[in-house]
Write an enzyme that holds these catalytic residues in place. Structure first.
Site, mmCIF file in Angstrom:
data_model
loop_
_atom_site.group_PDB
_atom_site.id
_atom_site.type_symbol
_atom_site.label_atom_id
_atom_site.label_comp_id
_atom_site.label_asym_id
_atom_site.label_seq_id
_atom_site.Cartn_x
_atom_site.Cartn_y
_atom_site.Cartn_z
ATOM 1 N N LEU A 33 45.218 36.047 43.957
ATOM 2 C CA LEU A 33 44.644 35.128 42.959
ATOM 3 C C LEU A 33 44.183 33.807 43.568
ATOM 4 O O LEU A 33 44.238 32.773 42.921
ATOM 5 C CB LEU A 33 45.651 34.892 41.819
ATOM 6 C CG LEU A 33 46.237 36.172 41.218
ATOM 7 C CD1 LEU A 33 47.293 35.834 40.187
ATOM 8 C CD2 LEU A 33 45.154 37.039 40.611
ATOM 9 N N HIS A 34 43.737 33.867 44.824
ATOM 10 C CA HIS A 34 43.277 32.665 45.515
ATOM 11 C C HIS A 34 41.774 32.734 45.814
ATOM 12 O O HIS A 34 41.332 32.268 46.864
ATOM 13 C CB HIS A 34 44.060 32.492 46.821
ATOM 14 C CG HIS A 34 45.494 32.125 46.621
ATOM 15 N ND1 HIS A 34 46.448 32.231 47.594
ATOM 16 C CD2 HIS A 34 46.137 31.644 45.528
ATOM 17 C CE1 HIS A 34 47.614 31.827 47.121
ATOM 18 N NE2 HIS A 34 47.461 31.468 45.870
ATOM 19 N N ALA A 35 41.010 33.330 44.935
ATOM 20 C CA ALA A 35 39.587 33.536 45.205
ATOM 21 C C ALA A 35 38.850 32.212 45.433
ATOM 22 O O ALA A 35 39.105 31.225 44.741
ATOM 23 C CB ALA A 35 38.952 34.294 44.041
#
Ligand code: FAD
Length: 534
Positions: A466-468
């Protein structure tokens, strides 16, 4: 003569910031600070009033709350057995900093030196470090408690596995293990909405509009002139005298650009959007961290699983939190973390790992459901991946989510790094200090042993961290969306300032670097105004 509805709603500001997330709240606060400029901050989500936004352990309940979460998902991932990757993002004041895990990690100084080496002059470590320092004077932190039985055993086990104790994971960037630091102050989540926006809201030159979905940017004579947004069914228009700043996040910013005709001309025409600026790199260069959880049944009832299934403990901890803002609810329980290299010749760590004092049986619509027994997890994260993906709109409907593709585990290196990470977690779990707390490895489990079996497990179970970032890449080449001052290439009066501008993902959780970017951009914008540029 009565004006029509749109005209009545039109107001003019010096700056319009689109999106009140990690970056947008910083910009709104900094640009309004001198009192010389009027600022409009437009946010699609509501005020940050939900209880669980503020209680640190409450983030489990925000993971899939449609009231404050965009809850997107990727297209089927070809190298993950066609699984779609869930992509939560905050849709609320504070944006994703109001729903995230609160871990504060700057990233490796070498990451920023690489940005500079790739042509991003002014973005090397020496250039960005003062902005981290400025942000940190404003953000607040709580250091993780690693004195507990599980955390201290995990630290000793990592040390025994060859990873020396690092007293400051934001300091010297080397392989090691240590305590995380969280954006938590006095037992409350300290999002950028709390740290930056809340104190700024009393200023008369700052207006915040919530529940307002920006549909597009309007242009006139080669510059961005205003934004069109909807509140309910009513359409509003606001004009910018100086600049519009897109801070709508890694999926939101490229989406708004494409909705406004800024993107690959052919792609836009295919869905009926008239191109305004032909910029094929919009929405490309998507990068993310990838991870999996190794889960262990614990021999002692000292984990969050035990707390979660005990009504009396919940009551006691609830009262403790209400009275003292302390106890189990006041932490995210991601206390222990560290970095390692999957290959000795690497110049910087490519694996990050976390120890969480729970194990998850399933994810439900309301959050994560822990196992009905004591459990904890060790999670390797690949933080320097080869994978590149994209995000693009598929229609002209602003309410529709864009199409997202990541390409996780496409390259051999991406696979090999994760195999190394999984084996490292097993080595840590097998050390004399942690071994007595391990009843059994539940996931993947002892039957998954060879490289082939581990790869199969990863393709079936690995997920987005979830670190896009990266979809409005900063740079100097043809593949850049914004220049080194984060101004859109090919249109005046428009900048992008959020996680999407990172040319390459940083080696650590991405909120801190996003706040730094917003601090640095605020300085650039205010200096441009001082020089009389607009
Ligand atoms: C569940 C989860 C946990 C995470 N945990 C951590 C962690 O522990 N530590 C860490 O460092 N990072 C973590 N991250 C990542 C980190 O939070 C993000 O990288 C960072 O918050 C991104 O900031 P941003 O400003 O780019 O975007 P965001 O914070 O997402 O802000 C974008 C804002 O724009 C708004 N917006 C979008 N489109 C529109 C529109 N059309 N009109 C109006 N408004 C719009 C959104 O509602 C949102 O408020 C996590 C992410 C997730 C999803």
């Amino acid at each position: 003569m009565p004006k029509n509805r749109a005209e009545q709603a039109t107001e003019t500001y010096d700056y319009i910031v689109v999106g009140a997330g990690s970056a947008g709240c910083v910009l709104a606060a900094r640009l309004s600070e001198t009192g010389r400029h009027s600022v409009l901050l437009v946010e699609a989500g509501p005020e940050d009033r939900q209880l669980w936004v503020h209680v640190p352990l409450g983030y489990a309940y925000l993971f899939a709350d449609p009231r404050i979460n965009w809850m997107m998902e990727s297209e089927p991932e070809p190298h993950l057995n066609g699984r779609r990757m869930y992509q939560p993002r905050g849709k609320v004041l504070g944006g994703t900093s109001s729903i995230n895990g609160m871990v504060y990690i700057r990233g490796n100084p070498a990451d920023f030196d690489e940005w500079k080496a790739q042509g991003c002059a002014g973005w090397g470590w020496e250039d960005v470090q003062p902005y981290f320092a400025k942000a940190e004077a404003n953000l607040s932190f709580t250091d993780a408690d690693i004195s507990g039985e599980l955390a201290s055993a995990a630290i000793r086990a990592a040390e025994a596995s060859g990873l020396p104790f690092n007293p400051d994971l934001n300091g010297e960037a080397r392989p090691g293990v240590g305590a995380y630091r969280f954006n938590v102050l006095n037992g409350r989540r300290w999002s950028t909405a709390r740290a930056y926006l809340a104190p700024a809201r009393k200023r008369s030159n700052l207006k915040v509009v919530t529940n307002a979905l920006v549909e597009r940017i309007e242009t006139s004579t080669g510059r961005a002139s205003g934004v069109v947004y909807k509140r309910g069914d009513a359409e509003h228009r606001a004009l910018a005298r100086r600049e519009i700043i897109l801070s709508s996040g890694v999926f939101g910013s490229p989406k708004i650009l494409e909705m406004s005709g800024i993107g690959g001309a052919q792609r836009l025409r295919a869905i009926g959007v008239e191109p305004v600026v032909d910029l094929g790199s919009v929405g490309e260069n998507l990068q993310d961290h990838f991870y999996t959880q190794l889960m262990f049944r614990c021999t002692k009832p000292i984990t969050i699983n035990d707390f979660a299934r005990s009504a009396p403990q919940k009551l006691i901890e609830g009262i403790r939190y209400l009275l003292f803002r302390s106890g189990k609810l006041a932490s995210n329980h991601i206390n222990v973390g560290g970095f390692a290299k999957s290959r000795p010749e690497l110049t910087k760590p490519d694996i990050q790992f976390n120890m969480t004092s729970w194990s998850v049986a399933e994810r439900t619509a309301t959050g994560a459901k822990p196992h009905p027994f004591s459990g904890f997890s060790l999670s390797p994260v690949h933080i320097n991946p080869d994978a590149r993906g994209s995000v693009h709109i598929g229609s002209q409907d602003a309410r529709k989510a864009p199409s997202i593709s990541f390409n996780y585990l496409k390259s051999d290196y991406d696979v090999d790094a994760m195999i190394y990470g999984m084996r490292l977690m097993r080595t840590i779990a097998g050390q004399p200090s942690l071994r007595p707390l391990v009843a059994e490895e539940i996931k993947p489990g002892p039957s998954v042993e060879t490289d082939e079996e581990l790869v199969q497990f990863l393709r079936a179970n690995g997920v987005s961290n979830l670190h896009a970032v990266g979809t409005c890449r900063m740079g100097i080449g043809e593949d850049a969306v914004v220049d080194l001052e984060l101004r859109l290439r090919g249109l005046k009066g428009l900048r992008v300032v959020d996680a999407s501008i990172m040319p390459r993902i940083v080696g650590g959780n991405t909120h801190a670097a996003t706040v730094m970017i917003a601090e640095k951009a605020s300085d650039m914008i205010l200096r441009a105004a001082d020089r009389g540029e607009s």
